[in-house]
Design a protein around this motif. Structure first.
Motif, PDB file in Angstrom:
ATOM      1  N   GLY A 174       1.755  -0.392   4.256  1.00  0.00           N
ATOM      2  CA  GLY A 174       1.487  -1.785   4.569  1.00  0.00           C
ATOM      3  C   GLY A 174       1.805  -2.689   3.393  1.00  0.00           C
ATOM      4  O   GLY A 174       2.187  -2.225   2.322  1.00  0.00           O
ATOM      5  N   GLU A 175       1.667  -4.010   3.600  1.00  0.00           N
ATOM      6  CA  GLU A 175       1.943  -4.997   2.557  1.00  0.00           C
ATOM      7  C   GLU A 175       0.836  -6.036   2.500  1.00  0.00           C
ATOM      8  O   GLU A 175       0.187  -6.328   3.511  1.00  0.00           O
ATOM      9  CB  GLU A 175       3.265  -5.728   2.846  1.00  0.00           C
ATOM     10  N   ARG A 176       0.684  -6.613   1.300  1.00  0.00           N
ATOM     11  CA  ARG A 176      -0.175  -7.782   1.144  1.00  0.00           C
ATOM     12  C   ARG A 176       0.598  -9.078   1.339  1.00  0.00           C
ATOM     13  O   ARG A 176       0.000 -10.143   1.464  1.00  0.00           O
ATOM     14  CB  ARG A 176      -0.808  -7.816  -0.256  1.00  0.00           C
ATOM     15  N   THR A 177       1.951  -8.997   1.347  1.00  0.00           N
ATOM     16  CA  THR A 177       2.770 -10.199   1.412  1.00  0.00           C
ATOM     17  C   THR A 177       2.374 -11.045   2.621  1.00  0.00           C
ATOM     18  O   THR A 177       2.369 -10.557   3.757  1.00  0.00           O
ATOM     19  CB  THR A 177       4.249  -9.824   1.531  1.00  0.00           C
ATOM     20  N   LEU A 191      -1.816  -1.527  -3.959  1.00  0.00           N
ATOM     21  CA  LEU A 191      -1.293  -1.743  -5.312  1.00  0.00           C
ATOM     22  C   LEU A 191      -1.318  -3.202  -5.732  1.00  0.00           C
ATOM     23  O   LEU A 191      -0.928  -3.516  -6.851  1.00  0.00           O
ATOM     24  CB  LEU A 191       0.145  -1.214  -5.393  1.00  0.00           C
ATOM     25  N   GLY A 192      -1.733  -4.094  -4.865  1.00  0.00           N
ATOM     26  CA  GLY A 192      -1.626  -5.505  -5.197  1.00  0.00           C
ATOM     27  C   GLY A 192      -2.829  -6.083  -5.902  1.00  0.00           C
ATOM     28  O   GLY A 192      -2.718  -7.052  -6.647  1.00  0.00           O
ATOM     29  N   THR A 193      -3.992  -5.518  -5.670  1.00  0.00           N
ATOM     30  CA  THR A 193      -5.207  -6.004  -6.325  1.00  0.00           C
ATOM     31  C   THR A 193      -5.592  -5.069  -7.457  1.00  0.00           C
ATOM     32  O   THR A 193      -5.181  -3.911  -7.501  1.00  0.00           O
ATOM     33  CB  THR A 193      -6.365  -6.075  -5.311  1.00  0.00           C
ATOM     34  N   SER A 233       0.850  -1.192   0.000  1.00  0.00           N
ATOM     35  CA  SER A 233       0.000   0.000   0.000  1.00  0.00           C
ATOM     36  C   SER A 233       0.882   1.237   0.000  1.00  0.00           C
ATOM     37  O   SER A 233       1.824   1.343   0.778  1.00  0.00           O
ATOM     38  CB  SER A 233      -0.907   0.009   1.232  1.00  0.00           C
ATOM     39  N   VAL A 234       0.554   2.188  -0.873  1.00  0.00           N
ATOM     40  CA  VAL A 234       1.272   3.453  -0.966  1.00  0.00           C
ATOM     41  C   VAL A 234       0.282   4.582  -0.755  1.00  0.00           C
ATOM     42  O   VAL A 234      -0.725   4.676  -1.472  1.00  0.00           O
ATOM     43  CB  VAL A 234       1.981   3.598  -2.331  1.00  0.00           C
ATOM     44  N   ASP A 235       0.549   5.393   0.248  1.00  0.00           N
ATOM     45  CA  ASP A 235      -0.343   6.496   0.605  1.00  0.00           C
ATOM     46  C   ASP A 235      -1.776   6.010   0.763  1.00  0.00           C
ATOM     47  O   ASP A 235      -2.741   6.681   0.368  1.00  0.00           O
ATOM     48  CB  ASP A 235      -0.265   7.617  -0.442  1.00  0.00           C
ATOM     49  N   LEU A 295       0.429 -15.810   8.043  1.00  0.00           N
ATOM     50  CA  LEU A 295       1.396 -14.858   8.576  1.00  0.00           C
ATOM     51  C   LEU A 295       1.480 -13.669   7.628  1.00  0.00           C
ATOM     52  O   LEU A 295       1.727 -13.843   6.426  1.00  0.00           O
ATOM     53  CB  LEU A 295       2.777 -15.493   8.696  1.00  0.00           C
ATOM     54  N   HIS A 296       1.300 -12.465   8.150  1.00  0.00           N
ATOM     55  CA  HIS A 296       1.343 -11.244   7.348  1.00  0.00           C
ATOM     56  C   HIS A 296       2.620 -10.474   7.664  1.00  0.00           C
ATOM     57  O   HIS A 296       2.925 -10.227   8.838  1.00  0.00           O
ATOM     58  CB  HIS A 296       0.126 -10.356   7.646  1.00  0.00           C
ATOM     59  N   PHE A 297       3.364 -10.090   6.625  1.00  0.00           N
ATOM     60  CA  PHE A 297       4.511  -9.214   6.845  1.00  0.00           C
ATOM     61  C   PHE A 297       4.018  -7.875   7.376  1.00  0.00           C
ATOM     62  O   PHE A 297       3.110  -7.265   6.808  1.00  0.00           O
ATOM     63  CB  PHE A 297       5.289  -9.006   5.540  1.00  0.00           C
ATOM     64  N   THR A 298       4.634  -7.417   8.466  1.00  0.00           N
ATOM     65  CA  THR A 298       4.200  -6.204   9.156  1.00  0.00           C
ATOM     66  C   THR A 298       5.406  -5.306   9.388  1.00  0.00           C
ATOM     67  O   THR A 298       6.446  -5.765   9.869  1.00  0.00           O
ATOM     68  CB  THR A 298       3.551  -6.557  10.509  1.00  0.00           C
TER      69      THR A 298
END
Length: 875
Positions: free
Chosen positions: A126-129, A50-52, A44-46, A208-211
């Motif tokens: 944040g991340e979707r990873t 961006l992943g979906t 996520s940017v601002d 597990l979510h990368f944080t």
């Protein structure tokens, strides 16, 4: 979809991976034979995901390979690697282009994100990873803490609590395949990450979510995250893997030949004697024993004082031992503070242990960038404590020879009721130590509340790897156990290869590390006494290999819970394929394997090298702004920053003697490091140097000039001379003047406070008979504080008494050039005793205190309002 954006399989050996873009969003698939992982991708940017709903617009592929050299670690030396890399460019619904960079190596898969066309800056929020662990899997984890010192433990996925967990995170996916999640290639452009486990999912899995450590991270165009690393395979492959280092940036050209990086073994006094870092005599003893054991280093922890650090550096250098100093990160957190590193290096200090960073933030990683760059420039080795986990820096910055980031032996000191368990230890070689050097300070025979056996403790010396292994216990604890001392003397300083011979994170770990033609084995176990089968076929030691084993004495089932008191026993066998080793409850062993006919035992004490000659030991700056010193012909100088020195080839206006060549006294507890042939003795050829201090050397202040001569390998033999800027007319508080040496029973001599305890700066306001004093020196008899006056002072005034923080009596005296000019007995509760002393022509003044009688131990003496008066400088 055009051909150039179709998903492509990228593989290296058995590991394969590809990225595709189904309706659910971009994802990574990883296989090793069967499918292992599906990882949703994006960030996520601002606040925008961006992943979906992203269009894959381009894919490029290449092979990335390199050869690099490791100076320390599980496998020092040269290494080659080859990765398949693919860059997948996506366009989000709003038009933002972003990339996933995918690498696949022999041991695993890694990915990182980039913003190739970003204009200005943005914030990653944040991340979707994420990784979903299958039902029935088992993990070995630690609760997340930014300095990674919580216990590691094993847990079935079904029982894994929701919450944050630190890296590396290990999971057994099936009977043989394991997944280790970690990071690599981080720097001050981003924050560190951990994983957060969600709620249980239908079917028993857990995601597990990368944080991120920061709520958001400001980024610029280009690569914006470190590598998210997924090692996959059998435990043996993971333990030997260098994938984390392969992903890290290459070393800078100026560091490629950093032969000054010296792995090895270190004596360390803090754990066994908390305040010993303030005691020069105790540090000398640790040097003496370390030299007999053949070790390479000495770490001086909290309490050291700059007055005598040059002395211990010189003393240790005569046995080829290098000195490292402890410090706190916040004391190196400004351009002015960073100058300390150059100062310490100018004394001959070889490395630093930096403590208490305790953060994964982007801001703290920018601090790491600064320390890494400056220590590399100066040639200082670095050991990070209270720190993050390794993320590949040992390749990029080979001077990084250790990280803590583990619950190690120091927890015996602070938390006896939270003693380290054997189960916690056994997990480390399969998790934390896979990703890099681990300064757990092992082999703590003297630990209170220890449940591990002596064999287990000795086995940690091999099972745990660090660039410099700092042994926890007092050096006398090792010499009191001859078998332990013999093994630790033989223990290699650096490893060529690391192999897992046997084990599982829940039961035991048997690690073999090769140095030349010998293998060293460390076995540690948790649980009941038993026999451990140790296969040796992977070592290639040949038929009839010699195996010397030091393990638990009487390790049978009758040992009960008293295994820590069992002691050690040795066994020597000749084998080809395997050995069976009996261990006690929570036991272990250490062993050496040598080929038939080779010497098993090769250790020898470190040789003694005479110190280079330097005269005088204290030299004053003359009217021309230089000080003259004389050294051996083969010597060279190491100077403080901003200082210069030139050889004097013609008679120098100072060489006839005078205040500028004032010799200092010998230390009270041993010979002066500058001892050697004096020019008047008709010694070997000499060099005269005109040393010009930097502009900042104020009257009464001094700097240290280090005299070096080649010694043992990379370690020069050193001596020191102090260069003093002479006193000018005025009044000087003695607490503002540097000491040229001191002795103090409890910690350093304190300035403008009472002695307090054993640490620097731990005193309170000086108070005698209820009267408080702002200026002075706090001491603990027996004490001596020596000051250079250079014959320029007229008088010394002040007062002395027993601080109210203590009881008893003390005999105090003032010595002028070793001649007593004042003496008194002071007693607790009595007012201070004043003095006004003539010191014309006195070169060195000493304030001395000693307990008046055997019942006066622990008395503290305050020298208050002590002042030197200079009215004329024409001497």
């Amino acid at each position: 979809m055009s051909d150039d954006v179709r998903p492509r399989r990228t593989g290296a050996g058995e590991v394969n991976a590809w990225i595709d873009n189904p309706d659910t969003g971009a994802r990574l698939t990883v296989t090793r034979g069967d499918e292992l992982l599906r990882v949703p991708l994006g960030f996520s940017v601002d606040g925008t995901d961006l992943g979906t709903d992203a269009e894959l617009v381009h894919v490029s592929e290449r092979t990335v390979g390199d050869r690099f050299t490791l100076r320390s670690g599980k496998s020092a030396g040269e290494h080659d690697y080859e990765h398949r890399e693919s860059v997948h460019t996506f366009r989000a619904a709003g038009g933002v282009e972003w990339q996933v960079i995918l690498r696949v190596g022999r041991d695993g898969v890694a990915l990182r994100y980039a913003l190739p066309a970003l204009d200005g800056t943005a914030r990653v929020t944040g991340e979707r990873t994420a990784v979903t662990l299958p039902a029935g899997s088992r993990s070995w984890v630690l609760d997340y803490q930014t300095w990674y010192e919580t216990p590691r433990f094993g847990v079935d996925t079904a029982e894994l609590a929701s919450g944050a967990y630190g890296l590396p995170f290990l999971t057994r996916l099936d009977g043989t395949t394991h997944l280790l999640i970690t990071e690599s290639g981080i720097d001050g452009r981003f924050a560190g990450a951990h994983v957060r486990a969600g709620e249980p999912e239908p079917g028993g899995g857990r995601t597990l979510h990368f944080t991120l450590a920061d709520e958001s991270v400001e980024v610029a165009r280009g690569v914006v995250t470190p590598w998210r690393v997924f090692l996959v395979g059998p435990l043996a492959e993971l333990v030997s893997s260098l994938f984390v280092e392969e992903l890290a940036p290459a070393v800078a050209p100026e560091l490629a030949g950093a032969t000054w990086v010296r792995p090895g073994r270190a004596a360390w006094s803090w754990w066994s004697d908390f305040y010993s870092g303030a005691q020069l005599a105790k540090q000398r003893h640790f040097v003496d024993v370390a030299a007999e054991l053949g070790w390479e280093h000495l770490l001086i922890d909290c309490g050291w004082e700059e007055t005598w650090v040059p002395e211990i550096v010189a003393y240790a250098s005569r046995r080829g031992i290098q000195v490292h100093l402890w410090t706190i990160w916040r004391d190196l957190n400004s351009p002015e503070d960073l100058r300390k590193l150059a100062l310490w290096r100018s004394w001959g200090v070889a490395g630093i242990k930096v403590d208490f960073m305790e953060s994964e933030s982007k801001d703290r990683y920018r601090w790491y960038d600064t320390i890494l760059t400056e220590s590399a420039r100066l040639g200082l080795m670095v050991n990070f404590h209270g720190s993050v986990i390794p993320r590949g820096w040992m390749r990029t910055f080979p001077q990084v020879i250790g990280y803590e980031a583990i619950r190690g032996a120091e927890y015996y000191v602070f938390f006896e009721n939270q003693a380290l368990t054997a189960a916690h230890n056994v997990i480390q070689p399969f998790t934390r130590n896979i990703v890099g050097a681990m300064d757990a300070t092992p082999v703590a025979f003297g630990a209170a509340g220890r449940t591990t056996s002596d064999g287990h403790e000795l086995g940690l010396s091999v099972a745990f790897e660090c660039g410099i292994t700092h042994f926890a216990d007092h050096v006398d604890a090792y010499t009191a156990r001859p078998l332990a001392a013999r093994f630790l003397a033989e223990l290699a300083p650096v490893w060529d290869e690391t192999v897992l011979l046997a084990g599982d994170p829940d039961t035991h770990a048997v690690i073999a590390r090769r140095a030349g033609d010998r293998w060293f084995i460390g076995g540690i176990a948790t649980g009941e006494a038993r026999v451990i089968h140790v296969p040796l076929d992977r070592l290639g030691a040949g038929p009839d290999a010699q195996v010397w084993i030091v393990g638990d004495a009487s390790p049978g089932p009758d040992a009960g819970d008293a295994s820590s008191a069992l002691g050690l026993m040795e066994t020597t066998v000749t084998v080809t394929d395997a050995v069976e080793v009996a261990v006690a409850r929570d036991g272990g062993f250490a062993a050496i394997v040598a080929p038939a006919g080779a010497d098993v035992f090769r250790a020898a004490p470190r040789p003694y090298h005479p110190a280079p000659a330097v005269h005088p030991s204290v030299a004053e700056v003359g009217a021309d702004g230089t000080a003259l010193i004389t050294t051996d012909a083969g010597a060279r100088l190491r100077l403080p920053a901003g200082w210069t020195a030139d050889r004097v080839t013609a008679p120098h206006p100072h060489q006839a003697g005078g205040p500028h060549q004032a010799g200092g006294p010998h230390p009270a507890d041993g010979p002066h490091p500058a001892d050697g042939p004096h020019p008047a003795d008709g010694g070997a050829a000499e060099i005269r140097w005109a040393v010009r201090p930097g502009a900042g050397l104020r009257p009464g202040r001094l700097g240290v000039v280090t005299v070096e001569r080649d010694g043992d390998g990379v370690v020069p033999v050193v001596a020191h001379a102090r260069v003093v800027s002479p006193l000018t007319a005025g009044r000087y508080a003695m607490s503002d003047l540097p000491m040229i040496e001191f002795v103090n029973e409890d910690g350093p001599v304190e300035r403008d406070q009472s002695n307090g305890g054993g640490n620097p700066g731990d005193g309170g306001p000086m108070r005698v008979a209820g009267q408080e004093f702002e200026r002075g020196l706090g001491t603990a008899p027996y004490s001596e504080a020596h000051f250079h006056l250079g014959g320029r002072a007229e008088s010394c005034t002040g007062a002395v008494g027993v601080d109210d923080e203590s009881t008893g009596r003390a005999r105090v005296s003032v010595l002028a050039d070793d001649r007593e000019i004042f003496a008194a007995v002071v007693e607790a509760g009595n007012p201070v005793t004043t003095f006004d002393l003539a010191v014309q022509g006195v070169r060195t003044l000493c304030l001395r205190s000693e307990a008046a009688g055997p019942d006066d131990s622990g008395v503290h003496v305050d020298w208050v309002d002590t002042t030197v008066h200079v009215t004329s400088v024409n001497r």
